[in-house]
Motif scaffolding. Structure first.
Motif, PDB file in Angstrom:
ATOM      1  N   UNK A  95      50.748 105.606 -36.035  1.00 20.91           N
ATOM      2  CA  UNK A  95      51.683 104.470 -36.030  1.00 20.91           C
ATOM      3  C   UNK A  95      50.942 103.185 -35.689  1.00 20.91           C
ATOM      4  N   UNK A  96      51.414 102.042 -36.244  1.00 21.31           N
ATOM      5  CA  UNK A  96      50.833 100.757 -35.838  1.00 21.31           C
ATOM      6  C   UNK A  96      51.055 100.520 -34.338  1.00 21.31           C
ATOM      7  N   UNK A  97      50.232  99.650 -33.755  1.00 24.00           N
ATOM      8  CA  UNK A  97      50.266  99.494 -32.305  1.00 24.00           C
ATOM      9  C   UNK A  97      51.572  98.952 -31.747  1.00 24.00           C
ATOM     10  N   UNK A  98      52.327  98.227 -32.583  1.00 23.10           N
ATOM     11  CA  UNK A  98      53.572  97.650 -32.054  1.00 23.10           C
ATOM     12  C   UNK A  98      54.772  98.572 -32.311  1.00 23.10           C
ATOM     13  N   UNK A  99      54.522  99.772 -32.793  1.00 19.04           N
ATOM     14  CA  UNK A  99      55.640 100.662 -33.083  1.00 19.04           C
ATOM     15  C   UNK A  99      55.730 101.776 -32.043  1.00 19.04           C
ATOM     16  N   UNK A 100      56.926 101.971 -31.473  1.00 24.59           N
ATOM     17  CA  UNK A 100      57.036 103.025 -30.467  1.00 24.59           C
ATOM     18  C   UNK A 100      58.018 104.125 -30.874  1.00 24.59           C
ATOM     19  N   UNK A 101      58.758 103.905 -31.944  1.00 28.74           N
ATOM     20  CA  UNK A 101      59.658 104.970 -32.395  1.00 28.74           C
ATOM     21  C   UNK A 101      59.958 104.825 -33.874  1.00 28.74           C
ATOM     22  N   UNK A 102      60.428 105.919 -34.479  1.00 24.91           N
ATOM     23  CA  UNK A 102      60.845 105.829 -35.877  1.00 24.91           C
ATOM     24  C   UNK A 102      62.370 105.753 -35.981  1.00 24.91           C
ATOM     25  N   UNK A 103      63.052 105.745 -34.847  1.00 22.23           N
ATOM     26  CA  UNK A 103      64.522 105.719 -34.893  1.00 22.23           C
ATOM     27  C   UNK A 103      65.022 104.350 -35.347  1.00 22.23           C
ATOM     28  N   UNK A 104      65.933 104.297 -36.310  1.00 20.17           N
ATOM     29  CA  UNK A 104      66.499 103.009 -36.706  1.00 20.17           C
ATOM     30  C   UNK A 104      67.403 102.453 -35.598  1.00 20.17           C
ATOM     31  N   UNK A 105      67.443 101.119 -35.489  1.00 18.07           N
ATOM     32  CA  UNK A 105      68.278 100.464 -34.462  1.00 18.07           C
ATOM     33  C   UNK A 105      69.739 100.879 -34.621  1.00 18.07           C
ATOM     34  N   UNK A 106      70.146 101.104 -35.859  1.00 22.10           N
ATOM     35  CA  UNK A 106      71.519 101.482 -36.140  1.00 22.10           C
ATOM     36  C   UNK A 106      71.873 102.801 -35.433  1.00 22.10           C
ATOM     37  N   UNK A 107      70.962 103.748 -35.472  1.00 12.82           N
ATOM     38  CA  UNK A 107      71.209 105.024 -34.812  1.00 12.82           C
ATOM     39  C   UNK A 107      71.134 104.876 -33.295  1.00 12.82           C
ATOM     40  N   UNK A 108      70.190 104.053 -32.830  1.00 11.66           N
ATOM     41  CA  UNK A 108      70.073 103.866 -31.385  1.00 11.66           C
ATOM     42  C   UNK A 108      71.354 103.230 -30.827  1.00 11.66           C
ATOM     43  N   UNK A 109      71.971 102.357 -31.620  1.00 12.49           N
ATOM     44  CA  UNK A 109      73.229 101.735 -31.183  1.00 12.49           C
ATOM     45  C   UNK A 109      74.311 102.810 -31.020  1.00 12.49           C
ATOM     46  N   UNK A 110      74.359 103.756 -31.971  1.00 15.36           N
ATOM     47  CA  UNK A 110      75.353 104.843 -31.888  1.00 15.36           C
ATOM     48  C   UNK A 110      75.109 105.670 -30.620  1.00 15.36           C
ATOM     49  N   UNK A 111      73.834 105.910 -30.323  1.00 11.82           N
ATOM     50  CA  UNK A 111      73.499 106.703 -29.138  1.00 11.82           C
ATOM     51  C   UNK A 111      73.881 105.962 -27.852  1.00 11.82           C
ATOM     52  N   UNK A 112      73.669 104.657 -27.836  1.00 12.34           N
ATOM     53  CA  UNK A 112      74.011 103.870 -26.638  1.00 12.34           C
ATOM     54  C   UNK A 112      75.524 103.935 -26.395  1.00 12.34           C
ATOM     55  N   UNK A 113      76.297 103.902 -27.463  1.00 14.68           N
ATOM     56  CA  UNK A 113      77.763 104.021 -27.313  1.00 14.68           C
ATOM     57  C   UNK A 113      78.098 105.425 -26.797  1.00 14.68           C
ATOM     58  N   UNK A 114      77.438 106.432 -27.352  1.00 13.23           N
ATOM     59  CA  UNK A 114      77.701 107.818 -26.908  1.00 13.23           C
ATOM     60  C   UNK A 114      77.322 107.994 -25.439  1.00 13.23           C
ATOM     61  N   UNK A 115      76.261 107.342 -25.016  1.00 10.60           N
ATOM     62  CA  UNK A 115      75.862 107.440 -23.607  1.00 10.60           C
ATOM     63  C   UNK A 115      76.982 106.914 -22.703  1.00 10.60           C
ATOM     64  N   UNK A 116      77.613 105.828 -23.116  1.00  6.60           N
ATOM     65  CA  UNK A 116      78.712 105.284 -22.311  1.00  6.60           C
ATOM     66  C   UNK A 116      79.904 106.236 -22.294  1.00  6.60           C
ATOM     67  N   UNK A 117      80.131 106.936 -23.410  1.00  2.16           N
ATOM     68  CA  UNK A 117      81.201 107.943 -23.425  1.00  2.16           C
ATOM     69  C   UNK A 117      80.846 109.047 -22.427  1.00  2.16           C
ATOM     70  N   UNK A 118      79.571 109.489 -22.434  1.00  3.82           N
ATOM     71  CA  UNK A 118      79.138 110.560 -21.521  1.00  3.82           C
ATOM     72  C   UNK A 118      79.291 110.136 -20.067  1.00  3.82           C
TER      73      UNK A 118
END
Ligand SMILES: Nc1nc2c(ncn2[C@@H]2O[C@H](COP(=O)(O)OP(=O)(O)OP(=O)(O)O)[C@@H](O)[C@H]2O)c(=O)[nH]1
Ligand SMILES: [Mg+2]
Length: 328
Positions: free
Chosen positions: A183-206
């Motif tokens: 991976x290039x040096x400025x990349x830390x994940x392959x997850x799209x922001x769109x999916x991470x947003x869904x996960x952040x909402x799910x975390x609040x549900x949890x």
């Protein structure tokens, strides 16, 4: 020492602290965390870039966080276990992570069986040492585990308190082969922001609900329009029954508002834009049992679908993760 790199899977029972470890090693929140077991539902890749120093070329550790190993009893559980197996395929090293505050029990055997099958080099990571007063209590645990698998290293850590992590990183890097940067040096994940947003909402549900609701919910982002200053997101929280929907919406919509406000705040931090978040709650009876529904939740699959929509007829494969980014 040459530039070293490789893929390292984090494996263990639900709640052992796998996602906490991923986030701590990468230094960013890539995976959601909760005190409830089975928080993580898909594999999550996080890249640790180790810079050059004192004649050493540094390296790149591609970590893969996985769902907790368990005996599945639904399509969702089976898909989670497929994710675990895929993470183990072809990885260079496995970190078997153990919550030392709990006693060894037959369920621990599942994780070990998977490592045995993969024949990978494995480290035993004893996590949550911050809750153990007498460190001598760790010795019998180490003994028990060493009888079950020939671990290359045994490393005590606290992922939460970030103890022992520098040592862990050094030992991982030394165990990896000389290889390219994936991976290039400025990349830390392959997850799209769109999916991470869904996960952040799910975390609040949890975090805001209890009993069966955390397990019976999932979040789908319906639209995601990113602008320079404002990102507009519409998302649906799916649950299985009317009663659950009532709790998720709350009196006068209060619960949904609480979840939405906390999630919006976190998504704004991640995207560094303002966020306009619209949240809906829908019932989808028995979705966890529906293979089709569960498959559609996979962001890698969603990405393929969107690529096909934009370019009908094109080959829709998501690029393979083992392609080097550059060769040193
Ligand atoms: N005391 C203590 N708690 C920890 C440590 N690491 C993780 N935890 C807690 O353990 C709980 C589970 O952590 P997670 O990182 O979500 O565990 P996980 O293994 O990813 O769990 P699943 O995704 O459900 O498989 C959370 O409440 C964490 O705060 C640690 O080193 N010490
Ligand atoms: Mg997790």
């Amino acid at each position: 020492m040459p530039f070293r790199s490789g893929f390292v899977s984090i494996l263990g029972r639900p709640n052992a602290g796998k996602s906490t470890l991923l986030n701590a090693l990468v230094g960013e929140k890539l995976a959601i965390i909760s005190p409830k077991p089975q928080t993580t539902r898909n594999r999550i890749q996080g890249v640790v870039h180790i810079p050059k120093s004192k004649g050493k070329e540094g390296g790149q550790i591609v970590l893969i966080d996985t769902p907790g190993v368990h005996k599945p009893d639904s399509s969702l559980g089976r898909k989670m276990m497929v994710e675990v197996r895929e993470a183990l395929e072809g990885c260079d090293l496995v970190l078997v992570i153990l919550d030392v505050s709990r006693k060894l029990d037959p369920r621990d055997q599942f994780a070990l069986d998977l490592v045995k099958q993969s024949k990978a080099t494995a480290f035993l990571i004893l996590n949550k040492i911050d809750v153990i007063r007498e460190k001598s209590r760790l010795l019998p645990v180490i003994e028990d585990y060493r009888k079950l698998y020939d671990f290359a290293e045994v490393i005590p850590i606290s992922a939460l308190k970030r103890k022992g992590l520098d040592d862990l990183l050094k030992t991982i890097l030394a165990a990896l082969p000389a290889g390219p940067a994936y991976f290039p040096e400025d990349e830390i994940t392959d997850q799209p922001a769109r999916f991470m947003a869904a996960e952040i909402i799910r975390e609040q549900v949890l975090l805001n609900t209890s009993e069966e609701i955390p397990y019976a919910t999932t979040v789908v982002v319906d639209s995601f329009e990113e602008g320079n200053r404002l990102t507009r997101i519409a998302a649906t929280i799916f649950c299985e029954r009317g009663g659950q929907k009532g709790i998720l919406v709350g009196k006068g919509g209060r619960m949904l508002k609480k979840i939405g406000t906390a999630a919006r705040f976190e998504i704004e931090r991640m995207l560094v834009t303002k966020v306009f978040l619209e949240l809906y709650v829908k019932t989808e009876p028995g979705w966890r049992e529906s293979r089709g529904f569960v498959e559609e939740l996979d962001w890698r699959r969603q990405l393929e679908h969107r690529m096909l929509e934009q370019r009908p007829g094109a080959s829709a494969a998501v690029p393979p993760s083992r392609e080097p980014y550059r060769n040193d």
